[in-house]
Write a protein that holds these residues in place. Structure first.
Motif, short mmCIF file in Angstrom:
data_model
loop_
_atom_site.label_atom_id
_atom_site.label_comp_id
_atom_site.label_asym_id
_atom_site.label_seq_id
_atom_site.Cartn_x
_atom_site.Cartn_y
_atom_site.Cartn_z
N LEU A 49 0.82 -1.21 0.00
CA LEU A 49 0.00 0.00 0.00
C LEU A 49 0.85 1.26 0.00
N ALA A 52 2.26 1.67 -3.50
CA ALA A 52 1.25 2.12 -4.44
C ALA A 52 0.88 3.58 -4.20
N GLU A 53 0.75 3.97 -2.94
CA GLU A 53 0.42 5.36 -2.62
C GLU A 53 1.52 6.31 -3.06
N ILE A 56 1.18 6.62 -6.86
CA ILE A 56 0.00 7.40 -7.21
C ILE A 56 0.22 8.87 -6.87
N VAL A 92 2.99 -2.25 -9.43
CA VAL A 92 1.96 -1.47 -8.74
C VAL A 92 0.62 -1.61 -9.45
N LEU A 93 0.63 -1.51 -10.78
CA LEU A 93 -0.61 -1.66 -11.53
C LEU A 93 -1.22 -3.05 -11.34
N GLU A 95 -0.83 -5.01 -8.73
CA GLU A 95 -1.36 -5.10 -7.38
C GLU A 95 -2.71 -4.41 -7.28
N VAL A 96 -2.86 -3.26 -7.94
CA VAL A 96 -4.14 -2.55 -7.92
C VAL A 96 -5.21 -3.38 -8.62
N ARG A 97 -4.86 -3.99 -9.77
CA ARG A 97 -5.83 -4.83 -10.48
C ARG A 97 -6.24 -6.03 -9.63
N GLU A 99 -6.23 -6.26 -6.40
CA GLU A 99 -7.05 -5.79 -5.29
C GLU A 99 -8.47 -5.50 -5.76
N GLU A 100 -8.61 -4.89 -6.93
CA GLU A 100 -9.94 -4.62 -7.47
C GLU A 100 -10.69 -5.93 -7.72
#
Length: 151
Positions: A49, A52-53, A56, A92-93, A95-97, A99-100
């Motif tokens: 996190l 990723a933060e 972003i 990072v992308l 991980e975001v995918r 998580e979604e």
């Protein structure tokens, strides 16, 4: 009056039974192991996190500077061309995918799986048509699947 080492042992000594604390020790080991695993996962999640933060935040900063009309070398700031930086962005992308995907409803996940299966079936059908054309000694046979014409 025969000394003990010279006596023949006719009977075996009684075996010791199970220690009554053994199940509790095993349970404590299992619970402790799982607790350590959960702590490790929490730490890994917090690290992801933060990473990723940070990415972003960098992206927001670049967008704000571009919107304000500043001259910004976006490729340099975001690390385009740098293999390590691009790999970090991809991680990072991803991980975001991931998580979604975890927070999607079951219906959406099921629909996505069905779409993927349909895509696989269409590609298999197209392969079959191409193989059929090859079998016909190159005779042009027009097949249409999903609006796509195969000769």
């Amino acid at each position: 009056m025969i000394p003990k080492p010279l006596k023949e042992r006719t009977s075996t000594p009684p075996s010791r039974g199970w220690n009554p604390a053994t199940p509790y020790i095993i349970l404590a080991l299992l619970v402790g192991s799982q607790a350590i695993q959960v702590l490790w996962l929490k730490q890994e999640r917090a690290h992801a996190l933060r990473k990723a933060e940070a990415k972003i935040g960098l992206l927001r900063e670049v967008i704000e500077r571009v919107q304000n009309g500043e001259d910004v070398d976006v490729e340099k700031v975001l690390g385009t061309g740098d293999e390590a930086s691009e790999r970090e962005w991809m991680e990072v992308l991803q991980e975001v995918r991931d998580e979604e995907a975890l927070f999607q409803s079951k219906k959406k996940r099921r629909a996505l799986r069905e779409k993927a299966r349909e895509g696989e079936q269409k590609s298999e059908e197209a392969k079959e048509v191409v193989e059929e054309v090859v079998k016909n000694d190159g005779m042009a046979k027009v097949e249409s699947i999903g609006g796509i014409k195969f000769y």
